[in-house]
Design a protein around this motif. Structure first.
Motif, PDB file in Angstrom:
ATOM      1  N   THR A 154      54.590  45.728  41.090  1.00  0.00           N
ATOM      2  CA  THR A 154      53.718  45.611  42.261  1.00  0.00           C
ATOM      3  C   THR A 154      54.439  46.300  43.404  1.00  0.00           C
ATOM      4  O   THR A 154      55.577  45.924  43.732  1.00  0.00           O
ATOM      5  N   THR A 155      53.822  47.337  43.973  1.00  0.00           N
ATOM      6  CA  THR A 155      54.472  48.047  45.070  1.00  0.00           C
ATOM      7  C   THR A 155      53.989  47.509  46.414  1.00  0.00           C
ATOM      8  O   THR A 155      52.871  46.988  46.528  1.00  0.00           O
ATOM      9  N   LEU A 156      54.839  47.673  47.426  1.00  0.00           N
ATOM     10  CA  LEU A 156      54.475  47.378  48.820  1.00  0.00           C
ATOM     11  C   LEU A 156      54.863  48.628  49.599  1.00  0.00           C
ATOM     12  O   LEU A 156      56.034  48.838  49.898  1.00  0.00           O
ATOM     13  N   GLN A 157      53.874  49.481  49.871  1.00  0.00           N
ATOM     14  CA  GLN A 157      54.161  50.846  50.295  1.00  0.00           C
ATOM     15  C   GLN A 157      53.923  51.054  51.795  1.00  0.00           C
ATOM     16  O   GLN A 157      52.907  50.640  52.347  1.00  0.00           O
ATOM     17  N   ALA A 158      54.901  51.758  52.406  1.00  0.00           N
ATOM     18  CA  ALA A 158      54.855  52.018  53.841  1.00  0.00           C
ATOM     19  C   ALA A 158      53.706  52.954  54.201  1.00  0.00           C
ATOM     20  O   ALA A 158      53.269  53.779  53.388  1.00  0.00           O
ATOM     21  N   VAL A 159      53.276  52.864  55.449  1.00  0.00           N
ATOM     22  CA  VAL A 159      52.163  53.702  55.919  1.00  0.00           C
ATOM     23  C   VAL A 159      52.556  55.176  55.945  1.00  0.00           C
ATOM     24  O   VAL A 159      51.723  56.055  55.681  1.00  0.00           O
ATOM     25  N   VAL A 213      52.156  54.875  36.463  1.00  0.00           N
ATOM     26  CA  VAL A 213      52.166  54.629  35.017  1.00  0.00           C
ATOM     27  C   VAL A 213      52.510  55.908  34.258  1.00  0.00           C
ATOM     28  O   VAL A 213      53.453  55.953  33.454  1.00  0.00           O
ATOM     29  N   ARG A 214      51.770  56.985  34.519  1.00  0.00           N
ATOM     30  CA  ARG A 214      51.971  58.179  33.679  1.00  0.00           C
ATOM     31  C   ARG A 214      53.247  58.922  34.049  1.00  0.00           C
ATOM     32  O   ARG A 214      53.930  59.474  33.177  1.00  0.00           O
ATOM     33  N   GLU A 215      53.616  58.937  35.347  1.00  0.00           N
ATOM     34  CA  GLU A 215      54.827  59.670  35.729  1.00  0.00           C
ATOM     35  C   GLU A 215      56.093  58.954  35.252  1.00  0.00           C
ATOM     36  O   GLU A 215      57.057  59.600  34.833  1.00  0.00           O
ATOM     37  N   THR A 229      52.434  48.684  33.760  1.00  0.00           N
ATOM     38  CA  THR A 229      51.302  48.322  34.611  1.00  0.00           C
ATOM     39  C   THR A 229      51.742  48.427  36.063  1.00  0.00           C
ATOM     40  O   THR A 229      52.936  48.286  36.370  1.00  0.00           O
ATOM     41  N   CYS A 230      50.777  48.695  36.952  1.00  0.00           N
ATOM     42  CA  CYS A 230      51.121  48.825  38.370  1.00  0.00           C
ATOM     43  C   CYS A 230      49.957  48.363  39.240  1.00  0.00           C
ATOM     44  O   CYS A 230      48.804  48.711  38.977  1.00  0.00           O
TER      45      CYS A 230
END
Ligand SMILES: NC(=O)c1ccc[n+]([C@@H]2O[C@H](COP(=O)([O-])OP(=O)(O)OC[C@H]3O[C@@H](n4cnc5c(N)ncnc54)[C@H](OP(=O)(O)O)[C@@H]3O)[C@@H](O)[C@H]2O)c1
Length: 338
Positions: A154-159, A213-215, A229-230
């Motif tokens: 589970t990502t928490l991604q910056a703006v 997933v694919r990368e 999974t993501c």
């Protein structure tokens, strides 16, 4: 070496230029390119002010290293032109990442792919997605030491991961202004979290999740058999992506052995206490990938849980690209600062 940066005026491009300034192999006059919008914008390089110009095919004549950070459409148009002119194109967009003929490179993991590439004269190398890079950095030593069966993220991604216009729009919203029209984010970004990054897919995922997933499978050389999974989430943080990751290993590993494997891997900073962790605010501006909260899954003896944080604009983009350029320029990849 003669260098061009396509997308030099963008968030990633500006960091590429700053990092390039320290490269002894870089020519003193980089060619700074963007769209018509930023033509004439002046950028500092080694104390000199250099204007950016609107890109055209002739700009790549004589260029040996072309750092691309201008999105997939511009990469598809100008990447083949620059490569045909003899440049090594290091592209930050998704345009070529899954092309079987294009290496997808995180130097600490599969930089060896560049040894074969470097014998030729010009071609395209893909820089992976920003979240994928930091997850791959934590996954690779566990894959080497114990084998991976599954990776759940589970990502928490910056703006800032969505570019300058996203940062501008987020700040407008934080100031109480209404969302722009058409909206840049699916829902309000200020004081909110959005579990939707990129376009939707028929299987219920969003584009960013499919990229991870694919990368990850391609970088680890596990295209056919690694379970991944993501869920990708945009959070109101300026710089620095975080990821909560669950690694399921193929072989038993105690926490000590897993910590040692991660500690021995270049570019990683590993917290010694399972209760310790890095935050985006603390690590933004650095090149390392930070692993913390490393602990066993109490219900699965082969599963580990971890918290992985890195600066999306640096190791997630510009720093990884410059490490690739270092290798193509014939030097060793420089280590991350800590
Ligand atoms: N931000 C991140 O954390 C991150 C991480 C990994 C990968 N990436 C990828 O890196 C690329 C750039 O991201 P960014 O965050 O730096 O975006 P950004 O701040 O929006 O900057 C985009 C840059 O690309 C230029 N550009 C856009 N369209 C162009 C065109 N048709 N022709 C020439 N130049 C064009 C822009 O020029 P103007 O100034 O003239 O508009 C600007 O210099 C994207 O592909 C992104 O997916 C970003």
């Amino acid at each position: 070496m003669k260098v061009a940066i396509l997308g030099a005026t963008g968030l990633v491009g500006r960091r590429m230029l700053a990092l390039l300034a320290d490269r002894p192999w870089a020519d003193p006059d980089p060619v700074l390119l963007g769209s018509e919008r930023s033509a004439g914008v002046r950028l500092d390089f080694r104390g000199r002010s250099i204007p950016s110009k609107a890109v055209s095919p002739e700009d790549f004549e004589g260029v040996e290293i072309a750092l691309f950070s201008a999105g997939a459409a511009a990469a598809r148009r100008f990447g083949p032109i620059a490569a045909a002119a003899g440049a090594w194109v290091i592209d930050n967009s998704s345009a070529f990442r899954m092309d079987p003929d294009v290496p997808l490179v995180v130097p600490e993991i599969n930089g060896g792919l560049l040894a074969a590439a470097g014998r030729g004269s010009g071609g395209i190398i893909a820089n992976p997605n920003c979240s994928t890079i930091q997850i791959a950095m934590a996954a690779a030593p566990l894959e080497l030491a114990f084998g991976l069966a599954e990776v759940h993220v589970t990502t928490l991604q910056a703006v800032s991961g969505a570019g300058q216009s996203a940062l501008d729009e987020w700040r407008r919203q934080e100031d109480g202004l209404p969302p722009c029209d058409p909206p840049l984010f699916a829902r309000p970004m200020a004081r909110n979290v959005l579990p939707c990054i990129g376009g939707p897919a028929a299987d219920g995922s969003f584009e960013e999740e499919a990229k991870v997933v694919r990368e990850l499978r391609k970088i680890l050389g596990r295209a056919g058999d690694l379970g991944v999974t993501c869920t990708a989430v945009r959070v109101p943080v300026q710089d620095g992506h975080s990821a909560a990751v669950r690694f399921v290993l193929q072989r038993d590993a105690d926490l000590e052995a897993a910590t040692a494997a991660l500690r021995g891997f270049p570019g990683l900073v590993v917290a010694s206490d399972p209760l310790d962790f890095a935050t985006p605010l603390e690590i933004a501006g650095g090149n390392a990938v930070h692993v913390g909260r490393l602990r066993r899954d109490p219900d699965h003896r082969r599963a580990l849980l971890a918290w992985v944080v890195a600066d999306n604009l640096l190791k997630g983009a510009a720093w990884n690209a410059l490490q690739i350029a270092d290798l193509l320029a014939g030097g060793a990849a420089t280590g991350a600062d800590r």
